[in-house]
Write a protein that holds these residues in place. Structure first.
Motif, PDB file in Angstrom:
ATOM      1  N   UNK A   1       1.359   9.606  -5.375  1.00 35.95           N
ATOM      2  CA  UNK A   1       1.833  11.233  -5.313  1.00 35.95           C
ATOM      3  C   UNK A   1       2.721  11.562  -6.894  1.00 35.95           C
ATOM      4  N   UNK A   2       3.623  10.984  -7.176  1.00 38.03           N
ATOM      5  CA  UNK A   2       4.660  10.701  -8.005  1.00 38.03           C
ATOM      6  C   UNK A   2       3.684  11.370  -8.798  1.00 38.03           C
ATOM      7  N   UNK A   3       2.918  10.000  -9.613  1.00 39.01           N
ATOM      8  CA  UNK A   3       2.106  10.783 -11.618  1.00 39.01           C
ATOM      9  C   UNK A   3       1.824  12.207 -10.908  1.00 39.01           C
TER      10      UNK A   3
ATOM     11  N   UNK B  41       0.592  -0.773  -0.068  1.00 40.67           N
ATOM     12  CA  UNK B  41       0.166   0.339   0.421  1.00 40.67           C
ATOM     13  C   UNK B  41       0.785   1.728  -0.256  1.00 40.67           C
ATOM     14  N   UNK B  42       1.449   1.252   0.476  1.00 39.43           N
ATOM     15  CA  UNK B  42       2.965   2.260   0.993  1.00 39.43           C
ATOM     16  C   UNK B  42       2.993   2.884  -0.742  1.00 39.43           C
ATOM     17  N   UNK B  43       4.105   1.790  -1.312  1.00 37.87           N
ATOM     18  CA  UNK B  43       4.105   1.542  -2.626  1.00 37.87           C
ATOM     19  C   UNK B  43       3.953   2.745  -3.427  1.00 37.87           C
ATOM     20  N   UNK B  44       2.525   1.962  -3.515  1.00 40.07           N
ATOM     21  CA  UNK B  44       1.505   2.213  -4.105  1.00 40.07           C
ATOM     22  C   UNK B  44       1.049   3.853  -4.444  1.00 40.07           C
ATOM     23  N   UNK B  45       1.018   3.826  -3.021  1.00 39.36           N
ATOM     24  CA  UNK B  45       0.811   5.836  -2.171  1.00 39.36           C
ATOM     25  C   UNK B  45       1.680   6.555  -3.113  1.00 39.36           C
TER      26      UNK B  45
END
Length: 451
Positions: free
Chosen positions: A442-444, A434-438
């Motif tokens: 944010x970058x996109x 979940x942290x990686x997807x978040x």
């Protein structure tokens, strides 16, 4: 002094003199100068408080009242201050100032037409400014206070009793006091209970005792007067019946409250009132109209259990006789449906021993099987889904244990801060996926913002 300066003498001319305008000076054929046509002067300053108007200033005053009065401009000529009318006006002002009795050092200003208030405590005469209250007014005010604030009875009754002991010292005043309390106790709505308590307190603490009897004896004599008129009262008009019913209910409260000291043992109730209540109920049932029946029902609900126990202890069956009369009235009388329902409820109440439960076991031996009041004061709990349950619930033990387990889970402390804060801290942490997807999200979002 320069003539352009103001002359400050009282009543003197307040105008400033200016040189005459050459263009307004007349001339003769010889070129000689003549007196000016008029003197150009600055107008008088309008006073803050106008002096008394002279007889020639009537037109100006009328114009002011009409709303047309205007302050003269600097380019308008003013009235000559040296005129006889103006001088007379200023002289009048001077005379008023000289004859005035006003002083700037006075402590206060009181208009001549106003009468100043004088504190009655500073009067020289011995008569009081306010007339002293009579016994009737004092007792009436006190009873009205108790009627509006019955909770203050305990704190106020000692004070009024002390006052009455110093006031009521004769047989005449004692009879007046008895009449006042009886009248108010039967006239003020819902005051019979407090009035009966007051009668009981005064019967023990009022010290005056003339040959005719003390407070309690005179009160019972006053009640006997109404008791002897019961036959005519139950058959009287509505107002007579209303007063009689108030008396009956007050007598019931008096029987419950009035205590007579005995030489041995606790105080007893007045036996004479017990007999009077039985006769009063028989009188009410002898004329079974709605108002009389309603009064009898109220009296039995109030005193029924005490009367029943007292008669049973002495081996008398008076309550059974009253119940039979009620049953006969239900069969024969033409009372209204609501009153008939009240009588039925009263019979049911007596059959259930006036709503009392005598089979309750002792507190040490009480169980849900032998004590119907076992669960009366038990608290109500709620399960996790909000379902209420009490100790009478068959699954009480299991449900209550779940509450204890859940409470222990949240309140189990570890150190100073406990595990509760650690629990909420762990909930704030995200799993790696979940942290990686978040972070990707944010970058996109940042890239789209820059484009």
């Amino acid at each position: 002094m320069n003539e352009d300066c103001f002359n400050r003498a009282p009543g003197a001319e307040r105008a400033r003199h200016f040189p005459a305008d050459p263009g307004l000076v007349g001339s003769t054929g010889n070129g000689d100068s003549k007196a000016p046509l008029f003197n150009q002067r600055e107008p008088l300053r309008q006073p803050r408080t106008s002096p008394p108007y002279s007889e020639n200033s009537t037109s100006a005053a009328d114009a002011m009242v009409a709303g047309d009065f205007k302050r003269p401009s600097k380019h308008q000529p003013s009235a000559n201050a040296n005129s006889p009318s103006a001088s007379r006006g200023f002289n009048e002002v001077d005379s008023l100032v000289q004859s005035s009795k006003l002083s700037a050092s006075a402590p206060e200003f009181v208009p001549s037409g106003m009468n100043s208030y004088e504190d009655p405590s500073f009067c020289d005469d011995s008569t009081s400014y306010y007339e002293e209250q009579t016994l009737a007014e004092t007792v009436t005010d006190f009873l009205a206070h108790l009627s509006s604030s019955p909770g203050s009875f305990e704190s106020d009754v000692e004070q009024i009793t002390a006052m009455l002991n110093s006031w009521v010292t004769t047989e005449e005043l004692l009879n007046e006091l008895v009449e006042l309390i009886y009248t108010q106790s039967t006239a003020i709505p819902n005051f019979s209970y407090t009035g009966a308590r007051l009668c009981n307190y005064l019967s023990h603490h009022l010290t005056v005792s003339p040959p005719s009897g003390n407070f309690r004896q005179l009160l019972l004599k006053r009640c006997q007067t109404e008791y002897e008129q019961r036959g005519a009262a139950v058959r009287g008009d509505k107002e007579t019946q209303k007063k009689f019913h108030s008396y009956v209910l007050f007598l019931g409260e008096l029987y419950l409250s009035l205590e007579i000291k005995s030489a041995k043992g606790p105080p007893n109730r007045a036996a004479i009132l017990l007999t009077a209540l039985k006769d009063l109920m028989n009188s009410l049932f002898s004329k079974p109209v709605d108002a009389n029946l309603i009064c009898a029902v109220k009296l039995l609900k109030l005193t029924g259990s005490v009367l029943d126990d007292t008669w049973k202890e002495s081996g008398q069956r008076h309550m059974d006789e009253l119940v039979r009369r009620i049953e006969n009235i239900l069969l024969d009388a033409t009372c209204s449906r609501d009153v008939r329902q009240m009588l039925l409820k009263l019979v049911e109440l007596r059959s259930s021993d006036w709503g009392r439960v005598r089979a309750a076991a002792a507190a040490s031996n009480a169980t849900p099987d032998n004590d119907p009041n076992y669960f009366m004061n038990e608290p109500t709990f709620y399960t996790q889904d909000g379902t209420p349950f009490t100790a009478a619930d068959p699954d009480y033990g299991e449900k209550y244990q779940e509450i204890l387990d859940r409470q222990e889970y949240f309140n189990d402390t570890d150190g100073e801060n406990g595990s509760e804060s650690e629990l909420f801290d762990s909930e704030d942490e995200m799993e790696p996926e979940i942290e990686e997807a978040y972070e990707t999200f944010c970058l996109e979002a940042e890239m789209r913002r820059k484009q």
